[in-house]
Design an enzyme around this catalytic site. Structure first.
Site, mmCIF file in Angstrom:
data_model
loop_
_atom_site.group_PDB
_atom_site.id
_atom_site.type_symbol
_atom_site.label_atom_id
_atom_site.label_comp_id
_atom_site.label_asym_id
_atom_site.label_seq_id
_atom_site.Cartn_x
_atom_site.Cartn_y
_atom_site.Cartn_z
ATOM 1 N N GLU A 62 0.914 -1.257 0.121
ATOM 2 C CA GLU A 62 -0.024 0.050 -0.005
ATOM 3 C C GLU A 62 0.796 1.177 0.067
ATOM 4 O OE1 GLU A 62 -2.394 2.584 3.289
ATOM 5 O OE2 GLU A 62 -2.152 0.459 3.730
ATOM 6 N N ASP A 66 0.727 3.761 -3.235
ATOM 7 C CA ASP A 66 0.318 5.239 -2.996
ATOM 8 C C ASP A 66 1.387 6.031 -3.703
ATOM 9 O OD1 ASP A 66 -1.132 7.361 -1.577
ATOM 10 O OD2 ASP A 66 1.122 7.714 -0.883
ATOM 11 N N ASP A 135 -6.937 0.919 0.585
ATOM 12 C CA ASP A 135 -5.864 0.532 0.904
ATOM 13 C C ASP A 135 -5.533 -0.712 0.055
ATOM 14 O OD1 ASP A 135 -5.454 2.460 2.832
ATOM 15 O OD2 ASP A 135 -5.929 1.145 4.728
ATOM 16 N N GLU A 138 -4.720 0.637 -3.601
ATOM 17 C CA GLU A 138 -3.137 1.186 -3.530
ATOM 18 C C GLU A 138 -2.043 0.022 -3.526
ATOM 19 O OE1 GLU A 138 -3.575 5.535 -1.477
ATOM 20 O OE2 GLU A 138 -3.052 3.856 -0.519
#
EC number: 3.1.26.3
Length: 249
Positions: A62, A66, A135, A138
């Site tokens: 994650e 991101d 989450d 990502e």
């Protein structure tokens, strides 16, 4: 760690493996290292309930995803909107990568069905929790990047995210009139003129149509529930036309 060892038992492995196979077929992505794919969908609650197993949750993926998502979205916006200011680019990117947007994408691609959760998290509705789904999205991007590189991520986004930007899904955060004004002023082309062409519909459901012209040439036409909205849509069309012409030069 083998793919099989990521699940509690053989029966669960077969069920999940089939789900992930269909998922990859549906999104036209085939992971070379499927362990990364499984990890992207593994919540920390699942790992905590199986401490004796060498499971890995998706939190590190994650973190990576991101950053990869911000980079790829930034590159796309930078190329697509040459007249957009740094501030407006930042606002638009933030709207695209914010939690509600990522949750919408996760729902669209049925990510929730694949998530591996602990029993407690499952019982409290974790599978539908917005933050969890954002989450996971990502983490999936991070896993895809590690498995196949940035180009594969861009290909995926071209299929599922970039078209939404093109279709104006995030236009509520964009001031097209200001962008058009900056674009025209930068090249010293002249003064823009907006005109309301017509108003129609009852008072409680009014619709306006407007155009924007430059030196007598109509560049864009738009409609909306208010004069301001109609002018924004006209500016959006004009900006797209001018940017397309600019990119061909």
């Amino acid at each position: 760690m083998s793919k099989h060892s990521h699940f509690r038992d053989k029966k669960m492995f077969q069920k999940k493996a089939e789900q992930f196979k269909k998922f990859q077929e549906r999104i036209s992505v085939q992971f070379q290292n499927e362990k990364l794919l499984y990890q992207a969908f593994t919540h920390s609650s699942y790992v905590n309930e199986h401490r004796k197993k060498p499971y890995e949750d998706n939190e590190r993926l994650e973190f990576l995803g991101d950053a990869v998502l911000e980079l790829t979205i930034s590159q796309f916006l930078y190329a697509k909107y040459p007249a957009m200011s740094e501030g407006d680019l930042t606002k638009l990117r933030a709207a695209i990568v914010c939690e509600p947007s990522l949750v919408s994408l996760a729902h669209e691609l049925s990510f929730g069905e694949l998530v591996l959760l602990g029993k407690g998290e499952e019982m409290t509705g974790g599978r539908k929790r917005p933050a969890l789904l954002a989450d996971v999205f990502e983490a999936f991007i991070g896993a895809l990047y590690l498995d196949q590189g940035l180009e594969a991520v861009v290909t995926f986004l071209k299929a599922y995210v970039f078209p939404k930007i093109d279709d104006g899904a995030f236009s509520h955060v964009m001031d097209f009139k200001s962008q058009l004004q900056e674009f025209v002023q930068r090249d010293g082309r002249g003064i823009l003129e907006y005109k309301i062409l017509q108003e129609k519909g009852p008072a409680h459901n009014r619709e306006f149509e407007a155009n924007v012209s430059l030196k007598g040439e109509v560049l864009g036409v738009g409609s909306g529930r208010s004069k301001k909205e109609a002018e924004q849509h006209a500016a959006q069309e004009a900006l797209a036309k001018l940017q397309k012409h600019h990119m061909k030069q």
